[in-house]
Design a protein around this motif. Structure first.
Motif, PDB file in Angstrom:
ATOM      1  N   ASP A   1       0.855  -1.196   0.000  1.00 49.14           N
ATOM      2  CA  ASP A   1       0.000   0.000   0.000  1.00 49.14           C
ATOM      3  C   ASP A   1       0.892   1.247   0.000  1.00 49.14           C
ATOM      4  OD1 ASP A   1      -2.047   1.801   0.168  1.00 49.14           O
ATOM      5  OD2 ASP A   1      -2.501   1.393   2.277  1.00 49.14           O
ATOM      6  N   VAL A   2       1.573   1.460  -1.101  1.00 50.60           N
ATOM      7  CA  VAL A   2       2.510   2.593  -1.197  1.00 50.60           C
ATOM      8  C   VAL A   2       1.786   3.926  -1.058  1.00 50.60           C
ATOM      9  CG1 VAL A   2       4.207   3.748  -2.659  1.00 50.60           C
ATOM     10  CG2 VAL A   2       4.081   1.250  -2.632  1.00 50.60           C
ATOM     11  N   ILE A   3       0.655   4.053  -1.721  1.00 49.53           N
ATOM     12  CA  ILE A   3      -0.088   5.316  -1.675  1.00 49.53           C
ATOM     13  C   ILE A   3      -0.528   5.620  -0.247  1.00 49.53           C
ATOM     14  CG2 ILE A   3      -2.139   6.533  -2.505  1.00 49.53           C
ATOM     15  CD1 ILE A   3       0.044   6.131  -4.587  1.00 49.53           C
ATOM     16  N   GLY A   4      -1.064   4.613   0.433  1.00 50.58           N
ATOM     17  CA  GLY A   4      -1.528   4.822   1.800  1.00 50.58           C
ATOM     18  C   GLY A   4      -0.408   5.169   2.759  1.00 50.58           C
ATOM     19  N   ARG A   5       0.719   4.458   2.623  1.00 52.98           N
ATOM     20  CA  ARG A   5       1.843   4.712   3.526  1.00 52.98           C
ATOM     21  C   ARG A   5       2.497   6.065   3.246  1.00 52.98           C
ATOM     22  NH1 ARG A   5       5.587  -0.345   3.026  1.00 52.98           N
ATOM     23  NH2 ARG A   5       4.561  -0.515   1.002  1.00 52.98           N
ATOM     24  N   THR A   6       2.566   6.426   1.967  1.00 56.42           N
ATOM     25  CA  THR A   6       3.130   7.740   1.616  1.00 56.42           C
ATOM     26  C   THR A   6       2.318   8.855   2.263  1.00 56.42           C
ATOM     27  OG1 THR A   6       3.938   6.897  -0.507  1.00 56.42           O
ATOM     28  CG2 THR A   6       3.713   9.295  -0.286  1.00 56.42           C
ATOM     29  N   TRP A   7       1.001   8.746   2.155  1.00 53.92           N
ATOM     30  CA  TRP A   7       0.126   9.770   2.727  1.00 53.92           C
ATOM     31  C   TRP A   7       0.225   9.790   4.254  1.00 53.92           C
ATOM     32  CZ3 TRP A   7      -2.310  14.087   2.200  1.00 53.92           C
ATOM     33  CH2 TRP A   7      -3.353  14.442   3.057  1.00 53.92           C
ATOM     34  N   LYS A   8       0.188   8.618   4.859  1.00 54.53           N
ATOM     35  CA  LYS A   8       0.148   8.536   6.319  1.00 54.53           C
ATOM     36  C   LYS A   8       1.438   9.010   6.971  1.00 54.53           C
ATOM     37  CE  LYS A   8      -0.773   5.288  10.102  1.00 54.53           C
ATOM     38  NZ  LYS A   8      -1.164   3.900  10.453  1.00 54.53           N
ATOM     39  N   TYR A   9       2.569   8.532   6.459  1.00 55.45           N
ATOM     40  CA  TYR A   9       3.829   8.781   7.150  1.00 55.45           C
ATOM     41  C   TYR A   9       4.568  10.028   6.660  1.00 55.45           C
ATOM     42  CZ  TYR A   9       3.050   4.100   8.966  1.00 55.45           C
ATOM     43  OH  TYR A   9       2.506   3.004   9.575  1.00 55.45           O
ATOM     44  N   CYS A  10       4.346  10.386   5.388  1.00 55.72           N
ATOM     45  CA  CYS A  10       5.072  11.556   4.860  1.00 55.72           C
ATOM     46  C   CYS A  10       4.298  12.860   5.053  1.00 55.72           C
ATOM     47  CB  CYS A  10       5.377  11.365   3.374  1.00 55.72           C
ATOM     48  SG  CYS A  10       6.468   9.974   3.029  1.00 55.72           S
ATOM     49  N   PHE A  11       2.971  12.770   5.104  1.00 57.47           N
ATOM     50  CA  PHE A  11       2.180  14.003   5.114  1.00 57.47           C
ATOM     51  C   PHE A  11       1.167  14.061   6.256  1.00 57.47           C
ATOM     52  CE2 PHE A  11       3.436  13.199   0.680  1.00 57.47           C
ATOM     53  CZ  PHE A  11       4.212  14.334   0.466  1.00 57.47           C
ATOM     54  N   TYR A  12       0.270  13.090   6.305  1.00 60.01           N
ATOM     55  CA  TYR A  12      -0.853  13.231   7.234  1.00 60.01           C
ATOM     56  C   TYR A  12      -0.412  13.186   8.696  1.00 60.01           C
ATOM     57  CZ  TYR A  12      -5.403  12.797   9.382  1.00 60.01           C
ATOM     58  OH  TYR A  12      -6.516  13.021  10.162  1.00 60.01           O
ATOM     59  N   GLY A  13       0.622  12.430   8.996  1.00 63.79           N
ATOM     60  CA  GLY A  13       1.084  12.373  10.377  1.00 63.79           C
ATOM     61  C   GLY A  13       1.400  13.748  10.928  1.00 63.79           C
ATOM     62  N   HIS A  14       2.186  14.526  10.159  1.00 64.86           N
ATOM     63  CA  HIS A  14       2.545  15.875  10.609  1.00 64.86           C
ATOM     64  C   HIS A  14       1.337  16.809  10.585  1.00 64.86           C
ATOM     65  CE1 HIS A  14       5.053  19.248  11.549  1.00 64.86           C
ATOM     66  NE2 HIS A  14       4.847  19.843  10.379  1.00 64.86           N
ATOM     67  N   ILE A  15       0.494  16.656   9.548  1.00 69.47           N
ATOM     68  CA  ILE A  15      -0.710  17.489   9.449  1.00 69.47           C
ATOM     69  C   ILE A  15      -1.631  17.248  10.645  1.00 69.47           C
ATOM     70  CG2 ILE A  15      -2.858  17.789   8.139  1.00 69.47           C
ATOM     71  CD1 ILE A  15      -1.207  17.372   5.583  1.00 69.47           C
ATOM     72  N   LYS A  16      -1.797  15.996  11.018  1.00 70.85           N
ATOM     73  CA  LYS A  16      -2.660  15.661  12.154  1.00 70.85           C
ATOM     74  C   LYS A  16      -2.138  16.282  13.442  1.00 70.85           C
ATOM     75  CE  LYS A  16      -4.675  11.722  14.600  1.00 70.85           C
ATOM     76  NZ  LYS A  16      -4.753  10.233  14.685  1.00 70.85           N
ATOM     77  N   GLN A  17      -0.836  16.218  13.612  1.00 73.18           N
ATOM     78  CA  GLN A  17      -0.237  16.809  14.810  1.00 73.18           C
ATOM     79  C   GLN A  17      -0.485  18.310  14.869  1.00 73.18           C
ATOM     80  OE1 GLN A  17       4.025  16.685  14.938  1.00 73.18           O
ATOM     81  NE2 GLN A  17       4.133  16.916  17.156  1.00 73.18           N
ATOM     82  N   LEU A  18      -0.273  18.994  13.740  1.00 77.31           N
ATOM     83  CA  LEU A  18      -0.498  20.440  13.702  1.00 77.31           C
ATOM     84  C   LEU A  18      -1.959  20.786  13.982  1.00 77.31           C
ATOM     85  CD1 LEU A  18       1.654  21.410  10.575  1.00 77.31           C
ATOM     86  CD2 LEU A  18       2.121  22.013  12.964  1.00 77.31           C
ATOM     87  N   ARG A  19      -2.885  20.029  13.393  1.00 66.52           N
ATOM     88  CA  ARG A  19      -4.309  20.311  13.589  1.00 66.52           C
ATOM     89  C   ARG A  19      -4.720  20.083  15.038  1.00 66.52           C
ATOM     90  NH1 ARG A  19      -8.049  17.293   9.995  1.00 66.52           N
ATOM     91  NH2 ARG A  19      -9.454  19.083  10.237  1.00 66.52           N
ATOM     92  N   CYS A  20      -4.190  19.037  15.667  1.00 60.96           N
ATOM     93  CA  CYS A  20      -4.498  18.779  17.074  1.00 60.96           C
ATOM     94  C   CYS A  20      -3.983  19.911  17.959  1.00 60.96           C
ATOM     95  CB  CYS A  20      -3.886  17.452  17.519  1.00 60.96           C
ATOM     96  SG  CYS A  20      -4.709  15.995  16.846  1.00 60.96           S
ATOM     97  N   GLN A  21      -2.795  20.398  17.649  1.00 64.35           N
ATOM     98  CA  GLN A  21      -2.227  21.494  18.435  1.00 64.35           C
ATOM     99  C   GLN A  21      -3.041  22.777  18.259  1.00 64.35           C
ATOM    100  OE1 GLN A  21       1.782  21.511  16.934  1.00 64.35           O
ATOM    101  NE2 GLN A  21       2.499  19.935  18.369  1.00 64.35           N
ATOM    102  N   ILE A  22      -3.480  23.021  17.030  1.00 66.79           N
ATOM    103  CA  ILE A  22      -4.300  24.213  16.770  1.00 66.79           C
ATOM    104  C   ILE A  22      -5.618  24.126  17.529  1.00 66.79           C
ATOM    105  CG2 ILE A  22      -5.614  25.424  14.983  1.00 66.79           C
ATOM    106  CD1 ILE A  22      -3.335  24.682  13.025  1.00 66.79           C
ATOM    107  N   THR A  23      -6.242  22.949  17.496  1.00 64.24           N
ATOM    108  CA  THR A  23      -7.507  22.754  18.208  1.00 64.24           C
ATOM    109  C   THR A  23      -7.331  22.949  19.704  1.00 64.24           C
ATOM    110  OG1 THR A  23      -8.256  21.184  16.521  1.00 64.24           O
ATOM    111  CG2 THR A  23      -9.374  21.130  18.658  1.00 64.24           C
TER     112      THR A  23
END
Length: 663
Positions: A1-23
């Motif tokens: 699942d290259v597409i899923g792992r690329t999104w999860k580990y390269c992008f969404y992980g950091h995005i999720k952290q930033l959004r949680c901090q903003i909230t």
């Protein structure tokens, strides 16, 4: 699942952290301390800018990947057209590319949404929904986009319905968001709409007259603002009504659900407003279709919190919990369906009125700009599917034609049955008028139109994969009557369909019909009119044997589901009390013969006829749905098989008040 792992580990992980901090920062105001304790290098005041910058940095990569994979589709398309058959490896390659493109459009849409580019995000989600129309996830994302704009509440509800009713992969997480939307919509109504707001329909004309001295341009702008406000209020009220249907009517007024009186008044008020607004061209054709789809959703999920409930599920619930009352679902589905009938009657009358005004002999050119045609065909097709038999709709017991209503019915004392019957008659008459007026139009059509289907009308491609419409609207053009758990269509579109979807610069939700498509829609509407009349007559007058055997009541379902296992099922017979309340009892108790009004026992002294008449069916009708007995014998044997000891228990079980039960 290259597409899923690329999104999860390269992008969404950091995005999720930033959004949680903003909230956290917005909710508590204590983020600076928490982030310092964690040794974060991100300055709290710059979190939003960090999220925006990071999202924008990923967007070019996804655009480039999508472009490269899209180019790979064209050679595969040419190969599939030249080869009579393909190897399994070729099929898998095609499928893999479409899956990758679908998932990357979801990811790219999320990136645009995080960077506040809502229009671009919407386009990505729309393309994803076209690539996998039977999957709920992209519709949930579209609902989130719409929900961010308060004026698009009705559109958000439609997308949540699409997400939850996806035929292949529903997105159940939408349910929480759906209830949040409905709660916020009701709060908005409480804050912005007065109880007595009857002046709103005349406010535009009155203010124009009072401000006749202002310039024409300013006058037009003011009119548009007023119309927009009135439209928004109506759509918010319509959305709120769908929530009432999903929650159901209050049995005794002791809970938070709407009372029957209030619901009936609300329905009539909304229908009156819709009639006026449709006449003033307040809604687009696309929005009207979405409203029809939303009402189909709330009809099949009435009083069940937006969830489907099959006939077998009703039976299973009764077996598990003898106190559970399936009549509640049946009555509320009947009420919701009556609103669909009334809504489509308004569409039919609007279409008929414009059709007769334009010329005596209608043709495609004269029908092409009547915006009620497309939603009317969609709504009438759903209505036909209900009358022809749906394993998910259980309220047809309230719909009876004149031939089947005998002296024992006493329908004048039954507000719910009267509403259902009147709605049915009005809709039948309105469609019959259209059919008669278009009879000459049908004669001029060639034989080739006999084979046309919804697949030939591009506006309806948006509704592929939507469960309430699946019986008449599928990508292969055929009907499918299977249950939702049995439906496993191709999850993704073909190469040709994918190329057409991705080659569009912008996916418009509605485009003008051609003369040919208008002719097809008119022809399908004519076929529907014929089918509706036949289906209504059969479904409201036929007596089915087996599980649903009852005098003059019919719930048509597939033959394989009519009897559950055992032979010799006790036939249920419907009798009526003096006030018209239906009593469903095993036929062996009354020798398989109906009891007339004169034979019905007098009601007890504590019997409140008014309340029972008004809530008829909420406690009684459901008995026919679930009982499954193989007992043949005398009165006592049948009672014992139902775990009842005497006649009062039977009356209590079927909802008829007894001396020992004042309620």
């Amino acid at each position: 699942d290259v597409i899923g792992r690329t999104w999860k580990y390269c992008f969404y992980g950091h995005i999720k952290q930033l959004r949680c901090q903003i909230t956290l920062k917005k909710e508590t105001g204590e983020f600076a301390i928490a982030s310092a304790a964690k040794g974060s290098d991100v300055v709290p005041d710059n979190l939003e800018q960090e999220l925006l910058s990071f999202s924008n940095s990923a967007i070019p990569l996804y655009n480039d990947l999508i472009d490269q994979y899209t180019k790979m589709l064209s050679p595969l398309s040419q190969t599939s057209n030249t080869k009579a058959s393909q190897d399994d490896s070729d099929d898998k390659a095609e499928q893999a590319i479409i899956v990758i493109l679908y998932r990357m459009h979801i990811n790219l849409g999320d990136l645009y949404r995080y960077s506040c580019s809502t229009k671009l995000a919407e386009e990505c989600y729309l393309k994803a929904s076209k690539l996998a129309p039977a999957t709920g996830n992209p519709f949930n994302q579209l609902a989130v986009i719409s929900q961010s704009q308060e004026s698009l509440t009705a559109v958000s509800l439609y997308y949540y319905a699409r997400s939850l009713m996806a035929t292949n992969e529903p997105f159940d997480k939408s349910r929480t968001n759906l209830f949040l939307l409905l709660g916020n919509n009701r709060k908005w109504l409480e804050e912005h709409v007065r109880d007595d707001d009857s002046h709103s329909r005349a406010i535009v004309a009155g203010n124009i007259e009072a401000n006749s001295s202002i310039g024409k341009r300013s006058q037009r702008e003011w009119i548009m603002k007023e119309k927009s406000a009135i439209n928004r209020k109506f759509l918010a009220q319509l959305v709120d009504l769908q929530w009432d249907f999903m929650k159901g009517v209050s049995l005794d007024g002791s809970d938070m659900r709407i009372h029957l009186d209030e619901l009936l008044s609300k329905m009539s008020s909304i229908i009156a407003s819709f009639t006026d607004l449709l006449a003033s061209a307040s809604f687009s054709e696309s929005l009207l279709c979405k409203l029809v789809a939303t009402m189909a959703f709330s009809t099949l999920t009435a009083s069940n919190q937006g969830k489907l409930c099959s006939t077998k599920r009703l039976s299973a619930k009764r077996s598990k919990d003898p106190i559970w009352n399936e009549g509640f679902i049946m009555t509320n589905q009947a009420l919701a369906f009556s609103f669909v009938l009334r809504f489509c009657t308004v569409l039919a009358n609007h279409f008929y009125g414009h059709m007769t005004k334009r010329e005596n002999k209608p043709n495609a050119s004269s029908l092409i700009n009547i915006r009620s045609l497309t939603p009317l065909l969609l709504g009438s097709s759903f209505i036909t599917s209900i009358y022809e038999g749906s394993d998910w709709f259980h309220g047809l017991v309230f719909y009876r034609n004149d031939e089947s209503s005998g002296d024992s019915m006493s329908s004048e004392n039954n507000s719910i049955r009267n509403l259902c019957t009147t709605s049915q008659i009005d809709f039948s008459q309105s469609t019959a008028k259209i059919s008669e007026h278009l009879s000459e139009f049908r004669k001029g059509l060639s034989q080739q139109f006999e084979s046309v289907s919804f697949r030939d009308v591009k506006e309806y491609s948006e509704y592929y994969g939507f469960f309430p419409f699946h019986s008449f609207l599928t990508r292969n053009g055929g009907a499918d009557s299977r249950g939702v758990n049995d439906i496993k269509p191709s999850e993704y579109v073909t190469i040709e369909e994918a190329i057409n979807t991705l080659s569009s610069e912008k996916l418009a939700s509605g485009s003008k019909s051609s003369d040919l498509e208008t002719t097809i829609k008119a022809f399908l509407l004519l076929k529907n009119s014929d089918n509706i009349i036949t289906a209504i007559k059969i479904s409201t007058s036929t007596v089915l044997k087996g599980q649903f055997g009852a005098d003059a009541l019919c719930l048509p379902i597939p033959e394989k589901d009519r009897i559950y296992g055992n032979e010799g099922i006790v036939i249920l017979t419907t009798t009526y009390s003096r006030t018209g309340v239906p009593l469903l009892v095993p036929g062996t108790l009354i020798n398989n013969g109906p009891i007339g009004v004169e034979q019905s026992p007098a009601p007890p002294n504590n019997y409140n006829a008014e309340n029972v008449d008004r809530l008829e069916g909420l406690n009684t009708i459901g008995f026919a749905q679930s009982i499954n007995m193989s007992v043949q014998g005398n009165h006592d044997d049948v009672l014992k098989s139902m775990n009842l000891s005497h006649s009062d228990d039977l009356l209590h079980f079927t909802g008829i008040p007894t001396h020992s039960d004042p309620s």
